[in-house]
Motif scaffolding. Structure first.
Motif, mmCIF file in Angstrom:
data_model
loop_
_atom_site.group_PDB
_atom_site.id
_atom_site.type_symbol
_atom_site.label_atom_id
_atom_site.label_comp_id
_atom_site.label_asym_id
_atom_site.label_seq_id
_atom_site.Cartn_x
_atom_site.Cartn_y
_atom_site.Cartn_z
ATOM 1 N N GLY A 199 -4.218 17.871 -14.542
ATOM 2 C CA GLY A 199 -3.050 17.042 -14.239
ATOM 3 C C GLY A 199 -2.787 16.839 -12.772
ATOM 4 N N SER A 200 -3.659 17.327 -11.889
ATOM 5 C CA SER A 200 -3.401 17.220 -10.445
ATOM 6 C C SER A 200 -3.469 15.762 -10.007
ATOM 7 C CB SER A 200 -4.409 18.062 -9.670
ATOM 8 O OG SER A 200 -5.736 17.634 -9.935
ATOM 9 N N GLN A 201 -2.664 15.421 -9.013
ATOM 10 C CA GLN A 201 -2.601 14.068 -8.475
ATOM 11 C C GLN A 201 -2.854 14.105 -6.972
ATOM 12 O OE1 GLN A 201 0.773 11.755 -9.787
ATOM 13 N NE2 GLN A 201 1.042 13.019 -11.635
ATOM 14 N N GLU A 202 -3.062 12.914 -6.397
ATOM 15 C CA GLU A 202 -3.351 12.824 -4.972
ATOM 16 C C GLU A 202 -2.128 12.304 -4.222
ATOM 17 O OE1 GLU A 202 -5.980 14.077 -3.817
ATOM 18 O OE2 GLU A 202 -7.120 14.311 -5.675
ATOM 19 N N VAL A 203 -2.118 12.535 -2.896
ATOM 20 C CA VAL A 203 -1.048 12.039 -2.040
ATOM 21 C C VAL A 203 -1.173 10.523 -1.934
ATOM 22 C CG1 VAL A 203 -0.115 12.060 0.298
ATOM 23 C CG2 VAL A 203 -0.872 14.188 -0.759
ATOM 24 N N SER A 204 -0.040 9.832 -2.044
ATOM 25 C CA SER A 204 -0.013 8.380 -1.838
ATOM 26 C C SER A 204 0.724 8.076 -0.552
ATOM 27 C CB SER A 204 0.665 7.684 -3.018
ATOM 28 O OG SER A 204 2.010 8.115 -3.134
ATOM 29 N N CYS A 205 0.368 6.951 0.094
ATOM 30 C CA CYS A 205 0.966 6.588 1.387
ATOM 31 C C CYS A 205 1.321 5.112 1.358
ATOM 32 C CB CYS A 205 -0.013 6.893 2.519
ATOM 33 S SG CYS A 205 0.666 6.557 4.157
ATOM 34 N N GLY A 206 2.500 4.777 1.890
ATOM 35 C CA GLY A 206 2.927 3.390 1.936
ATOM 36 C C GLY A 206 4.159 3.243 2.797
ATOM 37 N N VAL A 207 4.671 1.997 2.832
ATOM 38 C CA VAL A 207 5.845 1.664 3.632
ATOM 39 C C VAL A 207 6.990 1.375 2.690
ATOM 40 C CG1 VAL A 207 6.806 0.112 5.379
ATOM 41 C CG2 VAL A 207 4.390 0.736 5.452
ATOM 42 N N ASP A 208 8.142 2.016 2.927
ATOM 43 C CA ASP A 208 9.329 1.801 2.114
ATOM 44 C C ASP A 208 9.827 0.377 2.324
ATOM 45 O OD1 ASP A 208 12.298 1.782 1.468
ATOM 46 O OD2 ASP A 208 11.768 3.789 0.783
ATOM 47 N N GLN A 209 9.955 -0.372 1.229
ATOM 48 C CA GLN A 209 10.320 -1.772 1.325
ATOM 49 C C GLN A 209 11.755 -1.997 1.764
ATOM 50 O OE1 GLN A 209 8.169 -4.384 0.999
ATOM 51 N NE2 GLN A 209 6.612 -2.768 0.893
ATOM 52 N N LYS A 210 12.584 -0.969 1.692
ATOM 53 C CA LYS A 210 13.982 -1.120 2.107
ATOM 54 C C LYS A 210 14.213 -0.662 3.542
ATOM 55 C CE LYS A 210 16.063 -0.767 -2.479
ATOM 56 N NZ LYS A 210 17.045 -0.030 -3.324
#
Length: 1414
Positions: free
Chosen positions: A822-833
């Motif tokens: 069930g392990s997941q990876e780090v996600s990266c992005g820009v907050d739209q607000k």
């Protein structure tokens, strides 16, 4: 030779042995013959021991069951020879015979064995014997009526052994058949263990364990023993046990609460045992009816005899069900499926004697519990029990027939006869209860063929009046249960033996034997203490009850704190005062309570325990390990070690280090106080000496064990140019083919600074090291790739400097290349607000104390001054860059503590960072979106509010308002402001005038975002706004300067269905006047308005359409006048009626019957009723309208529906439905059957009484209550009477009938004018006169007091002393004439009218109406 036999001990390994004569033939060897004499006792005792408790049958009764005529015999043979054993069995249907070797079914398919079956003769042949064939062989015969078995031993001797008799042929079959073997010590390690099981009745459960054996020898396998609560379990129809090849399994195919308990597996070897335990919880299954109790359990059979047994059981827990009222005991004869109930009424105690059994028949028993809701499911049925004489086989004896044969037979089949038996002796009570006593005695010496029986006599302890107990059934065995005794009384008993030749003398009486007295259930257990055990279990301990009263055990209940939803922790009584409650939720808080039970039921609950949160109990940590030497300068050493694998549930606070010289045994502590880090420099060492070290770890729970001592370290200074070893290797981001390794730099750097590191790895268990990076890395982490999935590796690190590659670090602990499920990876992005750059991670595991640790380039982030923020909610964590810049690229990783290595990372490149920064700028500098454009609202006092709403604004927002391109000022009296939470920006203009016509604009700036909105107010739009503003200004002046309504009239409906007009007035003074009006007509209320409080109320009584209309209220004084009015009609009236429907419907009672003289009336009482309410009546599915036949109406307190002159078709289901806009309320009544018949009879009675009341004789008027008259005058008492038929009139004077004569003239003119005339009254004519008017429907009597006075005397004041009028009921049944065209009513018994009161003595003429009864 005869040998008398004594009672033996029951052995479960024996099967049915039905024969009356058991013949044993032995081998012909001389050695065996020599042992015959002293072995014969053991052999016969085996028979007796089996026969004694033959009543414990396995499956079926003895009727038509298998019976061995010739049994197997034991053999001793030599190796490589053949042997054949025989037996003969009879039964119907023909039994099927199966062969067993040492209790395991024989594998016939192997070819080593041959079996034959001809005409009931069965044989087993072993073709070529080996020593492995030495065993006990069993033939089991089965048919539909039962089973039986016979056993024999086969001993295979090696050819070279001396020809001597087998020492095992004469041993009992339960004894070991092989010589003692000296086992090799075997170590057992459990690989997989069974855990707690939580199941319900009717389900199944399987407990399994796998293990490894060292050494694993095929002929020395350990024995698997299964226990439930320390009771050994064997294969049966309830449990199945399978063991082999390192696996043992216990299966329970059909669970009952009897199966609940602590299950223990013990693997037994000569070197000891290995065991594992887990609790199996079996909850009650679904009950047959809701809220019925759970099934009883643990059915036991006591004192089985020829015709009775005593059944006992344990009561179920009643956590949520109602209390148990009693139990039913059922029996079923083995071989049938017909269960019959033994007791007609529920019994309250958990023990019951079942009598009336048939001798020689076998039975099952079961029990059901009863409460007010119903009957439980039956308990698990008991083991089968046979109704047999328990002492039948004490009469056996052995007789030598000659040669090699002996016979075991009954004693009463031999020798003398013709004498009465001797006197029984040793009578005593082997069991006492509340209402019965089980007596046992020693039989007299007896040798006659004539049957012998016994008589029992009883007497009260203080009396010598003996009474015979068994007058109907003779007793054959010296054991008997005497029933029907009084509770708590003392008795004495004596026994007489008898046969056809006479009766013996009575035995010596027993001493006083007192029956038990019912003491009640136990008292409540004492204090309950809950302590932590594991993260899913809690240990409960409690004090036993002060009054145990034959305590059986305890039930433990659990409840989540604050919920009051109690559930059972155990479903089978526990005898200990401690219990481990399993299956709890980690982190949840529970409270516990305990109840004690005995055979009468459950005690009161104990006090609740203190709340306890479920978590593992603190223990001391395990030992540190892998002590490594990092540096040595000749007089000191730098040590490092690995932290304990288990911290004991608390943080490791301290470490203690000991040292000793190699080769010595004395350890010395080398530092005080303790240290907190795992890096320590040991000072004061002797150069050249060899040392060993050990380390302890400590937490809040205490000091853990010592580590394994280190290797021998010599105190010699390190001078090599290469670096020393790195240390503290750790791992993260473990995936199926990769892992990230981290480490600490070496303490010893060598001759120069460290320039890089190499990481090496090898598969676990090998020394084939592979370098993961050919080029040294300068940072202290490396992602190792190319690993094999599910393969374990160890790692080590070497530091590099200019001189070369240094020492390898100590090898790491093994790491398996497999991603956490069930392990997941780090996600990266820009907050739209917000425009923030956000790295997000969701953990698949979270435990108590787990924390997210974020790192950049595998160094923990601790500097938050540049706008870096970490936000964590539950299992989500975010790393937020509020003010990111171009230097923030790199590898970011996150790990979660207290998990199975959950971690991940993300690498931001310079190019990706540049794209995200550009997107962030665009997001942070947008056009501000508006939820609503600029608008206006006119406020109190005519002020104008201009406002708009943005989607979102910050605290840095700025704005300006313009009117016709001229900026407006927010200074007084104007006002300007904003609300960040709602995004509203407003400007309030204090005075709006004609000069303000034009365009209004608002400009907004928030950060880099901008927005603008305009509002045009010209022409008609401006005029309407200006008019409204001026009206509000005038209204404000009116309210503020004179009396006025602060709240206008409104209609209020109370919970009691009261209807009230309510308003509030303000700005009053003493002279202010308040008035109520309806349709311009003033209303004077019962209670004056409360002007002091300002709240004025006008109750509207009996609210309906009649009270609807226009209501008005006024308040006035010299300053002015204000008025409020409300039109109670239309929607206002309908809403009020709907509210009344809602309240009345909720309060509506069940329908009741009230009969009248005109019909049968149904009434529904409620808080309020009016005909305008939405109420409907139904007959079946047909809605009833108001008519001459169906009269619908009511009073303010109830709704009514009356069926006028009911007939047969008016029977059926009636209902009333009260409907409001949200719900409907329905009440029903079945007007049929006895209900209708009784109601119809009552209606007929009331109808007849009404008819009689209408037509009975009556005095219409004319008679006075009191008459005063002068002597010698003429008195005329005249009145009008009526009745149909015409009534008869009679007169009484002082209770005596007035006889007409010349002075007393009685007349009745035209049947309606009655008079009594007294001529020449005298003083004797004073008194009480009674006029009686009566016909067949009854009548009435009227009293008149006549007072006569003499001439010249004062007129006396006569007062009546009696009731002026008395009703006379009819004397016969009332018959109402029926119209000829009217149909006959439904037949119903006519209720007789009440009997009339008896006439007073001397009453006047009797009514000519005939009597009621003939």
């Amino acid at each position: 030779m005869s040998v008398w036999l004594k009672r033996g001990k029951y052995n479960h390994e024996y099967h049915h042995k039905q024969s009356r004569y058991v013949v044993k033939e032995y081998s012909s060897s001389e050695a065996m013959e020599d042992r015959y004499e002293h072995k014969i006792h053991t052999r016969i005792q085996d028979v007796v021991r089996t026969k004694m408790l033959d009543k414990y049958v396995h499956e079926e009764p003895m009727i038509r069951g298998p019976k061995f005529l010739v049994r197997l015999r034991s053999h001793t043979v030599f190796e490589n020879t053949s042997v054949k054993i025989f037996c003969t069995v009879e039964g119907f249907p023909t039994p099927i015979v199966k062969w067993y070797k040492d209790d395991l079914i024989l594998d016939i398919s192997s070819g080593r064995y041959l079996t034959e079956s001809t005409g009931g003769i069965h044989s087993l042949e072993i073709l070529r014997c080996s020593t492995d064939d030495t065993a006990q062989y069993t033939a089991v015969a089965c048919n539909s009526h039962g089973q039986a078995s016979t056993q024999a031993s086969v001993i295979v001797k090696r050819f070279r052994e001396e020809d001597e008799s087998c020492p095992y042929a004469w041993l009992p079959f339960s004894a070991a058949m092989l010589p003692k073997i000296h086992y090799t010590k075997i170590s057992i390690t459990f690989l997989e263990k069974f855990g707690p099981v939580f199941a319900s009745e009717g389900g199944s459960a399987t407990l399994s364990a796998t293990m490894t054996l060292n050494p694993n020898l095929a002929n020395l396998q350990p024995e698997a023993q299964w226990y439930r609560d320390d009771t050994r379990l064997f294969n049966s129809k309830w449990v199945k046990i399978e063991t082999g090849r390192g696996v043992t399994t216990l299966s329970i195919p059909n669970l009952y609460k009897d199966d609940e308990g602590l299950y223990t597996l013990r693997m037994v070897t000569k070197g000891g045992t290995a065991e594992h335990s887990a609790f199996v919880s079996v909850a009650d299954g679904p009950p047959p009816v809701p809220a019925a109790p759970g099934a009883p359990m643990d059915i036991k059979i006591h004192d089985a005899n020829r015709d009775y047994v005593i059944v006992s059981w344990k009561p179920p827990n009643t956590t949520t069900e109602g209390p148990i009222l009693g139990y039913f005991v059922d029996k079923c004869e083995v071989g049938t499926e017909n269960w019959t109930q033994c007791n007609d009424h529920p019994i309250k105690i958990c023990k019951y004697p079942v009598s009336g059994l048939f001798e020689g028949h076998s039975y099952y028993f079961r029990v059901r519990a009863v409460n007010s809701h119903g009957i439980s499911k039956p308990s698990r049925m008991s083991d089968p029990i046979a109704a047999l004489d328990p002492t039948e086989f004490e009469r056996l004896h052995a007789k030598k027939l000659g040669g090699k044969l002996d016979v075991v037979s009954y004693h009463d089949e031999v020798e003398a006869e013709g004498k009465p038996p001797g006197v029984p002796s040793g009578i005593h009570a082997s069991e006492t209860d509340r209402t019965y006593v089980v007596l046992s005695w020693k039989a007299p010496a007896y040798s006659s063929k004539a049957p012998m029986w016994y008589y029992i006599e009883r007497s009260m302890a203080d009396s010598d009046a003996w009474q015979r107990v068994n007058t109907q059934v003779p007793i054959r065995s010296p054991r008997y249960a005497v029933f029907d005794l009084a509770e708590g009384k003392q008795y004495k008993f004596r026994v007489l033996s008898a046969n056809i030749y006479g009766t013996s003398e009575p035995s010596k009486p027993t001493g006083p034997i007192e029956t038990q007295e019912l003491k009640g259930v136990p008292s409540a257990p004492g204090q309950v203490i809950a302590t932590r055990e594991t993260d899913t279990s809690v240990l409960i301990q409690w004090a036993p009850p002060k009054e145990p009263n034959n305590l059986i055990g305890y039930y433990i209940d659990q409840c989540v704190k604050g919920s009051k939803d109690w559930t059972s922790a155990n479903h089978k009584p526990r005898k200990d005062t401690r219990f481990v409650v399993s299956g709890l939720t980690k982190g949840e808080t529970y409270v516990f309570r305990v109840q004690a039970i005995n055979e009468l039921g459950l005690s009161d609950e104990s006090q609740e325990s203190s709340p306890l949160t479920v978590k593992a109990a603190l223990t001391h940590p395990t030992a540190p390990y892998d002590i490594a030497l990092l540096n040595c300068d000749g007089h000191s050493m730098v040590l490092n070690w690995k932290k304990p694998l288990h911290s004991g549930g608390a943080k490791i606070k301290e470490y203690y280090v000991d040292k000793r010289r190699s080769g010595t045994t004395m350890w010395r502590e080398i530092h005080i106080p303790p240290i907190t880090e795992r890096l320590y420099k040991v000072e004061g060492l002797t150069e050249g000496a060899v040392y060993q070290f050990q380390v302890y770890a400590a937490n809040l729970a205490g000091l853990g064990p010592a580590s394994k001592h280190s290797a021998d370290y010599t105190c010699e200074a390190w001078t090599m140019p290469e670096p020393g070893p790195a240390y503290d290797l750790s791992f993260c981001e473990v995936r199926d083919s990769s892992v990230v390794v981290e480490w600490q730099k070496p303490v010893y750097t060598g001759s120069g600074s460290i320039t890089g590191y190499h990481v090496e790895y090898a598969k676990k268990g090998t020394s084939d090291w592979t370098t993961a990076n050919e080029k040294a890395v300068s940072h202290r982490f490396l992602k190792v790739t190319g690993l094999e999935v599910d393969t374990s590796y160890v790692f080590r690190v070497r530091a590099v400097n200019a001189a070369g590659v240094g020492m390898a670090s100590m090898a790491s602990d093994p790491v398996t290349a497999k991603a956490v499920a069930g392990s997941q990876e780090v996600s990266c992005g820009v907050d739209q607000k917000t425009g923030d750059i956000v790295m997000s991670f969701e953990s698949c595991q979270m435990n108590e104390g787990s924390q997210f640790v974020w790192k950049k380039d595998y160094k923990e982030i601790t500097d938050f001054s540049k706008g870096v923020v970490i936000k964590t909610e539950g299992n989500h964590s975010k790393l937020i860059f509020k003010n990111a810049d171009k230097e923030d690229f790199g590898t970011y990783s996150v790990s979660v503590t207290n998990t199975m290595g959950v971690s991940s990372s993300y690498t931001i490149t310079a190019e990706e960072l540049a794209k995200m920064l550009a997107l962030s700028y665009d997001i942070r500098h947008p056009i501000i979106p508006l939820k609503s454009e600029l608008a206006y609202k006119i406020l109190e006092r005519g002020r104008m509010r201009f406002w708009l709403q943005a989607e979102e604004i910050s605290s840095n927002v700025t704005y300006k308002f313009f009117a016709n391109n001229k900026e407006l000022s927010g200074a007084d009296p104007n006002k300007m402001g904003h609300d960040i939470s709602t995004g509203i920006i407003e400007f309030i203009m204090d005075h709006f005038t004609e000069e303000n016509e034009g365009t209004f604009t608002c400009q907004i700036t928030d950060g880099g975002g901008k927005a603008q909105s305009s509002l045009v107010l010209i022409g008609d739009a401006f005029k309407a706004a200006l008019a409204e503003a001026e009206f509000q200004r005038r209204e404000y002046i009116r309210v503020k300067e004179g009396p006025h309504f602060s709240e206008f009239l409104s209609l209020h409906i109370g919970d009691d269905c009261s209807v009230t007009l309510v308003c509030k007035v303000a700005n009053l003074k003493k002279e202010s006047e308040f008035h109520w009006y309806r349709e311009d007509t003033e209303i004077i209320p019962d209670v004056k308005p409360d002007l002091g409080s300002g709240v004025c109320k006008l109750p509207i009584k009996l609210f309906s359409l009649k009270t609807a209309g226009v209501y008005k209220a006024t308040i006035s004084d010299d300053r002015g006048k204000d008025m409020s009015q409300i039109d109670i009609s239309g929607k206002v009236f309908d809403d009020a009626i709907n509210k009344l429907n809602q309240l009345a419907g909720a309060s509506a009672a069940e329908l009741v019957i009230n009969c009248t003289a005109t019909g049968i009336q149904l009434q529904c009482h409620m808080k309020y009723y009016t005909s305008e309410m939405n109420i409907s009546w139904y007959h079946g599915e047909t809605k009833l309208p108001h008519s001459d036949k169906i009269v619908i109406g009511g009073t303010p307190a109830m709704a009514t529906m009356e069926v006028i002159e009911p007939v047969e078709k008016d029977k059926g289901m009636y209902s009333i439905v009260i409907t409001d806009p949200e719900n409907s309320h329905k009440r029903t009544l079945d007007l049929s059957g006895d209900v209708y018949e009784k109601a119809y009879a009552e209606f007929q009675k009331l109808k007849a009484e009404a008819y009689a009341e209408k037509n009975r004789g009556k005095v219409v008027g004319g008679l006075p209550d009191v008459v005063t008259i002068m002597e010698k005058k003429t008195l005329s008492l005249t009145c009008t009477v009526c009745g149909d038929p015409k009534p008869q009139v009679s007169w009484l004077k002082n209770g005596a009938e007035v006889e007409p004569d010349d002075q007393y003239v009685v007349s009745l003119d035209q049947g309606k004018f009655a008079s009594l005339t007294i001529k020449g009254v005298s003083m004797e004519d004073s008194g009480r006169y009674t006029m009686i008017v009566q016909n067949k429907f009854g009548g009435e009597s009227v009293d008149i007091v006549v007072s006569v006075y003499r001439h010249g005397e004062k007129i006396p004041e006569a007062k009546p002393t009696l009731t002026p009028k008395t009703i006379i009921p009819p004397k016969l049944p009332i018959e109402i004439p029926q119209p000829k065209t009217q149909a006959a009513p439904s037949p119903a018994p006519s209720a007789p009218s009440p009997a009339p009161p008896k006439a007073a003595p001397g009453r006047g003429m009797k009514s000519p109406t005939p009597t009621r009864r003939k």
